[in-house]
Each structure stands twice: as structure tokens, then as C-alpha cells.
Write a protein that holds these residues in place. Structure first.
Motif, PDB file in Angstrom:
ATOM      1  N   GLN A   6       0.830  -1.208   0.000  1.00 14.04           N
ATOM      2  CA  GLN A   6       0.000   0.000   0.000  1.00 14.04           C
ATOM      3  C   GLN A   6       0.867   1.262   0.000  1.00 14.04           C
ATOM      4  O   GLN A   6       0.573   2.225  -0.710  1.00 14.04           O
ATOM      5  CB  GLN A   6      -0.934   0.008   1.205  1.00 14.04           C
ATOM      6  N   GLU A   7       1.942   1.255   0.792  1.00 17.05           N
ATOM      7  CA  GLU A   7       2.842   2.402   0.824  1.00 17.05           C
ATOM      8  C   GLU A   7       3.508   2.607  -0.533  1.00 17.05           C
ATOM      9  O   GLU A   7       3.630   3.734  -1.002  1.00 17.05           O
ATOM     10  CB  GLU A   7       3.902   2.222   1.915  1.00 17.05           C
ATOM     11  N   LYS A   8       3.935   1.516  -1.155  1.00 19.91           N
ATOM     12  CA  LYS A   8       4.560   1.607  -2.476  1.00 19.91           C
ATOM     13  C   LYS A   8       3.567   2.141  -3.497  1.00 19.91           C
ATOM     14  O   LYS A   8       3.905   2.985  -4.329  1.00 19.91           O
ATOM     15  CB  LYS A   8       5.088   0.250  -2.909  1.00 19.91           C
ATOM     16  N   GLN A   9       2.324   1.670  -3.421  1.00 16.83           N
ATOM     17  CA  GLN A   9       1.297   2.127  -4.347  1.00 16.83           C
ATOM     18  C   GLN A   9       1.015   3.620  -4.147  1.00 16.83           C
ATOM     19  O   GLN A   9       0.860   4.361  -5.113  1.00 16.83           O
ATOM     20  CB  GLN A   9       0.015   1.313  -4.149  1.00 16.83           C
ATOM     21  N   ALA A  10       0.993   4.072  -2.891  1.00 22.03           N
ATOM     22  CA  ALA A  10       0.764   5.492  -2.609  1.00 22.03           C
ATOM     23  C   ALA A  10       1.923   6.335  -3.147  1.00 22.03           C
ATOM     24  O   ALA A  10       1.700   7.404  -3.734  1.00 22.03           O
ATOM     25  CB  ALA A  10       0.598   5.709  -1.115  1.00 22.03           C
ATOM     26  N   ARG A  11       3.157   5.862  -2.959  1.00 18.46           N
ATOM     27  CA  ARG A  11       4.320   6.582  -3.490  1.00 18.46           C
ATOM     28  C   ARG A  11       4.276   6.636  -5.010  1.00 18.46           C
ATOM     29  O   ARG A  11       4.564   7.673  -5.612  1.00 18.46           O
ATOM     30  CB  ARG A  11       5.624   5.912  -3.032  1.00 18.46           C
ATOM     31  N   ASP A  12       3.923   5.513  -5.628  1.00 16.72           N
ATOM     32  CA  ASP A  12       3.839   5.462  -7.095  1.00 16.72           C
ATOM     33  C   ASP A  12       2.768   6.416  -7.619  1.00 16.72           C
ATOM     34  O   ASP A  12       2.972   7.084  -8.642  1.00 16.72           O
ATOM     35  CB  ASP A  12       3.546   4.038  -7.568  1.00 16.72           C
ATOM     36  N   GLN A  13       1.623   6.482  -6.929  1.00 12.79           N
ATOM     37  CA  GLN A  13       0.563   7.391  -7.352  1.00 12.79           C
ATOM     38  C   GLN A  13       1.009   8.842  -7.212  1.00 12.79           C
ATOM     39  O   GLN A  13       0.717   9.671  -8.071  1.00 12.79           O
ATOM     40  CB  GLN A  13      -0.709   7.148  -6.543  1.00 12.79           C
ATOM     41  N   ALA A  14       1.719   9.166  -6.133  1.00 10.22           N
ATOM     42  CA  ALA A  14       2.207  10.533  -5.935  1.00 10.22           C
ATOM     43  C   ALA A  14       3.214  10.902  -7.029  1.00 10.22           C
ATOM     44  O   ALA A  14       3.168  12.009  -7.580  1.00 10.22           O
ATOM     45  CB  ALA A  14       2.838  10.682  -4.560  1.00 10.22           C
ATOM     46  N   LEU A  15       4.111   9.986  -7.356  1.00 10.56           N
ATOM     47  CA  LEU A  15       5.085  10.234  -8.420  1.00 10.56           C
ATOM     48  C   LEU A  15       4.388  10.405  -9.771  1.00 10.56           C
ATOM     49  O   LEU A  15       4.755  11.286 -10.557  1.00 10.56           O
ATOM     50  CB  LEU A  15       6.100   9.098  -8.499  1.00 10.56           C
ATOM     51  N   ASP A  16       3.387   9.577 -10.020  1.00  7.75           N
ATOM     52  CA  ASP A  16       2.642   9.658 -11.271  1.00  7.75           C
ATOM     53  C   ASP A  16       1.917  11.001 -11.374  1.00  7.75           C
ATOM     54  O   ASP A  16       1.905  11.628 -12.443  1.00  7.75           O
ATOM     55  CB  ASP A  16       1.651   8.502 -11.364  1.00  7.75           C
ATOM     56  N   LEU A  17       1.349  11.456 -10.261  1.00  4.30           N
ATOM     57  CA  LEU A  17       0.656  12.733 -10.247  1.00  4.30           C
ATOM     58  C   LEU A  17       1.634  13.878 -10.516  1.00  4.30           C
ATOM     59  O   LEU A  17       1.324  14.796 -11.287  1.00  4.30           O
ATOM     60  CB  LEU A  17      -0.048  12.926  -8.900  1.00  4.30           C
ATOM     61  N   GLU A  18       2.818  13.820  -9.927  1.00  4.07           N
ATOM     62  CA  GLU A  18       3.835  14.844 -10.166  1.00  4.07           C
ATOM     63  C   GLU A  18       4.265  14.855 -11.636  1.00  4.07           C
ATOM     64  O   GLU A  18       4.429  15.920 -12.235  1.00  4.07           O
ATOM     65  CB  GLU A  18       5.059  14.610  -9.282  1.00  4.07           C
ATOM     66  N   LYS A  19       4.435  13.680 -12.208  1.00 10.58           N
ATOM     67  CA  LYS A  19       4.825  13.597 -13.621  1.00 10.58           C
ATOM     68  C   LYS A  19       3.736  14.184 -14.518  1.00 10.58           C
ATOM     69  O   LYS A  19       4.031  14.891 -15.479  1.00 10.58           O
ATOM     70  CB  LYS A  19       5.095  12.147 -14.016  1.00 10.58           C
ATOM     71  N   LYS A  20       2.465  13.888 -14.192  1.00  6.52           N
ATOM     72  CA  LYS A  20       1.363  14.422 -14.985  1.00  6.52           C
ATOM     73  C   LYS A  20       1.301  15.943 -14.882  1.00  6.52           C
ATOM     74  O   LYS A  20       1.058  16.632 -15.877  1.00  6.52           O
ATOM     75  CB  LYS A  20       0.032  13.808 -14.543  1.00  6.52           C
ATOM     76  N   LYS A  21       1.519  16.484 -13.671  1.00  8.35           N
ATOM     77  CA  LYS A  21       1.514  17.936 -13.495  1.00  8.35           C
ATOM     78  C   LYS A  21       2.643  18.573 -14.293  1.00  8.35           C
ATOM     79  O   LYS A  21       2.439  19.601 -14.946  1.00  8.35           O
ATOM     80  CB  LYS A  21       1.663  18.300 -12.014  1.00  8.35           C
TER      81      LYS A  21
END
Length: 178
Positions: free
Chosen positions: A51-66
């Protein structure tokens, strides 16, 4: 010789010594005999790590999209500036303005100068140079992203004057030529 395969791998990797490996193998044997194991704890820890890895991956993905969206927006604004800039601007009149705490001077014709002073044209940053744009386009650019429009004389910044200032009644015109 170590009976446990995990202990053998840890020994081979140099993460534990023989004494620690024997202790691990005895502990594993004891858990097998008594039926006690920490499988539930391990499964919970693995699920939490996932779950922590998934949350980190989602945060990184959101930063890349921004970052990608911002890059696309900048490219669109640069394209708008290049399409709508006024091309015939060379002349004898000089116009001075401030860009990044430096005074810049451009040579323009009198018609462009008058439009800049009146506020119907603005100066925008165009890569390494400056472009002259209509006020309506500048408003659209400012709505999308700040930082491209450098000079906009239609926005009169009302400075608060001191009541005791003896020169407060004397307004300095924008088109004053030295």
C-alpha cells in the motif's frame, strides 16, 4: 552445514554469520513443531508495504502528470505568442522597461510606442527576446499561466502616497521622453 535454505542464502550473501544462521534455523524448526508462525504478521507487513509503495507510485505519477501538463501549457503559450506577435516594430523611438530587475531598451516605431503607452499592446517574453501582443491575447495568456507578460500599461498600479509628500499632486506621465 545449514539446513535452512534461507539461512544458507543469507550466509552466502554475507548478511549473517554461522551463529546467527544456526539461531534462525532453530527458530524456524521450533515454529514448525509448535505450529506458531508469524505468517499473519508477515502478510500484514507485506500488505502495508504494498500500500505504501502504491501510494508513493501514485504521488510520483501525479507529479509527472503535473509537470507534463505545465510543459504542454508553456508550449501552447509560446506558440500563441509566435502566431500573434506584431512583426513590423523597428523604429527610432526607444521604450524602456524592467525585466528581472534589469532595465531593458527596445527600439520601436512611434505607432507601437503609442499603443504600448495607452495599454492596447503589451510586451511578452518570447524565449530570449520580446514580442508585442494585443491586450486581449495577453489577458488570455495570463489566465492560463503567469510570467509571460512583462509590461502591461493597462493595469495602473495605484501606489499609496504619503499625505505629507509635497509632490503628490504632480503625476509623472508614462510617455515622458528624456
Amino acid at each position: 552445514m545449514v539446513k535452512n535454505a534461507l539461512a544458507a542464502q543469507l550466509l552466502k550473501a554475507g548478511l549473517v554469520d554461522n551463529k546467527k544462521a544456526k539461531k534462525l534455523s532453530k527458530q524456524a524448526q521450533h515454529e514448525q513443531r509448535t505450529g506458531q508462525s508469524n505468517e499473519a504478521d508477515l502478510k500484514a507487513k507485506i500488505a502495508q508495504d504494498q500500500q505504501e509503495k502504491q501510494a508513493r507510485d501514485q504521488a510520483l505519477d501525479l507529479e509527472k502528470k503535473k509537470a507534463l501538463h505545465e510543459k504542454e501549457l508553456k508550449a501552447a503559450i509560446v506558440q500563441m505568442i509566435n502566431q500573434h506577435k506584431i512583426r513590423e516594430t523597428d523604429g527610432d523611438s526607444t521604450y524602456q522597461f524592467i525585466d528581472e530587475d534589469k532595465i531593458k531598451k527596445v527600439y520601436i516605431n512611434q505607432q507601437i510606442y503609442n499603443a504600448l503607452v495607452s495599454g492596447s499592446l503589451v510586451i511578452a517574453k518570447d524565449k530570449e527576446s520580446y514580442s508585442f501582443l494585443p491586450k486581449a491575447l495577453a489577458d488570455r495568456i495570463n489566465e492560463k499561466m503567469q510570467g509571460f507578460i512583462i509590461v502591461n500599461n493597462s493595469e495602473k498600479n495605484e501606489a499609496v502616497t504619503d499625505e505629507e509628500d509635497p509632490y503628490a499632486a504632480y503625476v509623472i506621465p508614462d510617455d515622458l521622453m528624456w
